[in-house]
Design a protein around this motif. Structure first.
Motif, PDB file in Angstrom:
ATOM      1  N   GLU A  78       0.828  -1.253   0.000  1.00  0.00           N
ATOM      2  CA  GLU A  78       0.021  -0.018   0.159  1.00  0.00           C
ATOM      3  C   GLU A  78       0.751   0.993   0.207  1.00  0.00           C
ATOM      4  O   GLU A  78       0.498   2.193  -0.813  1.00  0.00           O
ATOM      5  CB  GLU A  78      -1.005   0.074   1.018  1.00  0.00           C
ATOM      6  N   ASN A  79       1.988   1.252   0.777  1.00  0.00           N
ATOM      7  CA  ASN A  79       2.673   2.545   1.003  1.00  0.00           C
ATOM      8  C   ASN A  79       3.719   2.715  -0.341  1.00  0.00           C
ATOM      9  O   ASN A  79       3.782   3.644  -0.729  1.00  0.00           O
ATOM     10  CB  ASN A  79       3.735   2.407   2.035  1.00  0.00           C
ATOM     11  N   PHE A 125       2.523   1.570  -3.117  1.00  0.00           N
ATOM     12  CA  PHE A 125       1.761   2.217  -4.194  1.00  0.00           C
ATOM     13  C   PHE A 125       1.653   3.856  -4.140  1.00  0.00           C
ATOM     14  O   PHE A 125       1.724   4.560  -5.009  1.00  0.00           O
ATOM     15  CB  PHE A 125       0.284   1.484  -4.127  1.00  0.00           C
ATOM     16  N   ARG A 126       1.459   4.207  -2.826  1.00  0.00           N
ATOM     17  CA  ARG A 126       1.266   5.611  -2.505  1.00  0.00           C
ATOM     18  C   ARG A 126       2.553   6.513  -2.882  1.00  0.00           C
ATOM     19  O   ARG A 126       2.559   7.706  -3.464  1.00  0.00           O
ATOM     20  CB  ARG A 126       0.866   5.726  -1.106  1.00  0.00           C
ATOM     21  N   VAL A 127       3.835   5.837  -2.581  1.00  0.00           N
ATOM     22  CA  VAL A 127       5.142   6.517  -3.082  1.00  0.00           C
ATOM     23  C   VAL A 127       5.111   6.643  -4.571  1.00  0.00           C
ATOM     24  O   VAL A 127       5.514   7.758  -5.049  1.00  0.00           O
ATOM     25  CB  VAL A 127       6.270   5.590  -2.284  1.00  0.00           C
ATOM     26  N   TYR A 128       4.750   5.591  -5.061  1.00  0.00           N
ATOM     27  CA  TYR A 128       4.869   5.610  -6.698  1.00  0.00           C
ATOM     28  C   TYR A 128       3.852   6.682  -7.264  1.00  0.00           C
ATOM     29  O   TYR A 128       4.396   7.385  -8.068  1.00  0.00           O
ATOM     30  CB  TYR A 128       4.631   4.265  -7.257  1.00  0.00           C
ATOM     31  N   ASN A 129       2.702   6.708  -6.969  1.00  0.00           N
ATOM     32  CA  ASN A 129       1.638   7.880  -7.278  1.00  0.00           C
ATOM     33  C   ASN A 129       2.195   9.231  -6.895  1.00  0.00           C
ATOM     34  O   ASN A 129       2.042  10.167  -7.720  1.00  0.00           O
ATOM     35  CB  ASN A 129       0.304   7.362  -6.595  1.00  0.00           C
ATOM     36  N   ALA A 130       2.849   9.488  -5.638  1.00  0.00           N
ATOM     37  CA  ALA A 130       3.237  10.647  -5.302  1.00  0.00           C
ATOM     38  C   ALA A 130       4.290  11.313  -6.236  1.00  0.00           C
ATOM     39  O   ALA A 130       3.968  12.438  -6.828  1.00  0.00           O
ATOM     40  CB  ALA A 130       3.628  10.548  -4.036  1.00  0.00           C
ATOM     41  N   PHE A 185       9.621   9.847   1.937  1.00  0.00           N
ATOM     42  CA  PHE A 185       9.413   8.468   1.686  1.00  0.00           C
ATOM     43  C   PHE A 185      10.068   7.918   2.703  1.00  0.00           C
ATOM     44  O   PHE A 185       9.849   6.658   3.453  1.00  0.00           O
ATOM     45  CB  PHE A 185       9.392   7.903   0.287  1.00  0.00           C
ATOM     46  N   GLN A 192       6.927   3.320   9.311  1.00  0.00           N
ATOM     47  CA  GLN A 192       6.393   1.847   8.806  1.00  0.00           C
ATOM     48  C   GLN A 192       7.283   0.906   9.934  1.00  0.00           C
ATOM     49  O   GLN A 192       6.567  -0.176  10.348  1.00  0.00           O
ATOM     50  CB  GLN A 192       6.409   1.539   7.483  1.00  0.00           C
TER      51      GLN A 192
END
Length: 237
Positions: free
Chosen positions: A151-152, A154-159, A226, A233
């Motif tokens: 999940e993280n 995916f959020r890192v990539y999107n950001a 990140f 995390q």
């Protein structure tokens, strides 16, 4: 019958009957779009550039939308070949920096590819979508391998992806509009005496915020964030 002219004003000899292919048309479409923009690309203009009748193009592409879809697939293939591959032992920080810096460079250097890939994402063919998603999957796998939850990751990539595309699009909009924030003309925008901080900064930095230095700064701050996310995390685990 007059000799067909190319888009740059020179004479282009008419092609022999049967010598045209779909690949020729797509290549010519990129050439025309590079000179006049993707929006202004038309079948008649392309036909003149190729030295053929318009009906010869319609034999392969019944309408402009079909041609644009084919051009998008070609743009994706070129993009996938150009971005640097992941290397064994590479850190996630370096992988993100290299991948998105290359992506930004490709889109800034080729406005046609940028328009096709950033604006027409909903028209990707299944194969084009697969190629782009496989690139994303590779980066996500690296992030997960080096500690991020899926999940993280995916959020890192999107950001960082949204930041990169936004930087490219914002710079493109400013250039198309000839916005004065791109150069020294910005000093004529206002009476800077009432804004001493901005006045001092304008001598060294453009207001647009889309320069290479601005981009590297933004990516660096994102990666710092990140790293904090990864530490938080780990602590939570």
């Amino acid at each position: 019958m007059p000799t067909p002219q190319s888009t740059d004003g020179g004479q282009r000899p008419r092609r022999l009957r049967g010598s045209l292919s779909a690949e020729d048309i797509i290549k010519g479409a990129f050439e025309v779009a590079e000179g006049i923009s993707l929006d202004k690309l038309s079948m008649p203009e392309l036909a003149r550039h190729l030295g053929v009748g318009v009906t010869s193009i319609y034999w392969y592409f019944r309408k402009k939308e079909e041609l644009l879809n084919a051009m998008t697939d070609v743009a994706v293939q070129k993009f996938v070949r150009t971005v640097p591959p992941l290397t064994p032992g590479e850190t996630w920080q370096r992988a993100l920096r290299d991948h998105f810096a290359a992506q930004r460079q490709i889109f800034r250097a080729d406005a046609t590819t940028a328009d096709l890939m950033l604006i027409r994402t909903s028209t990707y063919s299944r194969d084009a979508a697969r190629q782009i998603l496989e690139l994303e999957e590779g980066l996500l796998a690296l992030l997960v391998e080096q500690g991020f939850t899926p999940e993280n990751a995916f959020r890192v990539y999107n950001a960082i992806s949204v930041y990169t595309r936004g930087n490219v699009i914002h710079d493109r909009i400013l250039r198309l509009a000839s916005t004065p924030t791109l150069d020294s003309r910005s000093r004529r925008l206002a009476d800077w005496k009432s804004m001493p901080i901005l006045e001092a900064l304008l001598a060294k930095y453009p207001l647009a915020g889309t320069s290479d230095e601005d981009y590297v700064f933004g990516v660096g701050r994102l990666i710092c964030g990140f790293e904090v996310l990864l530490a938080e995390q780990d602590e939570a685990a």
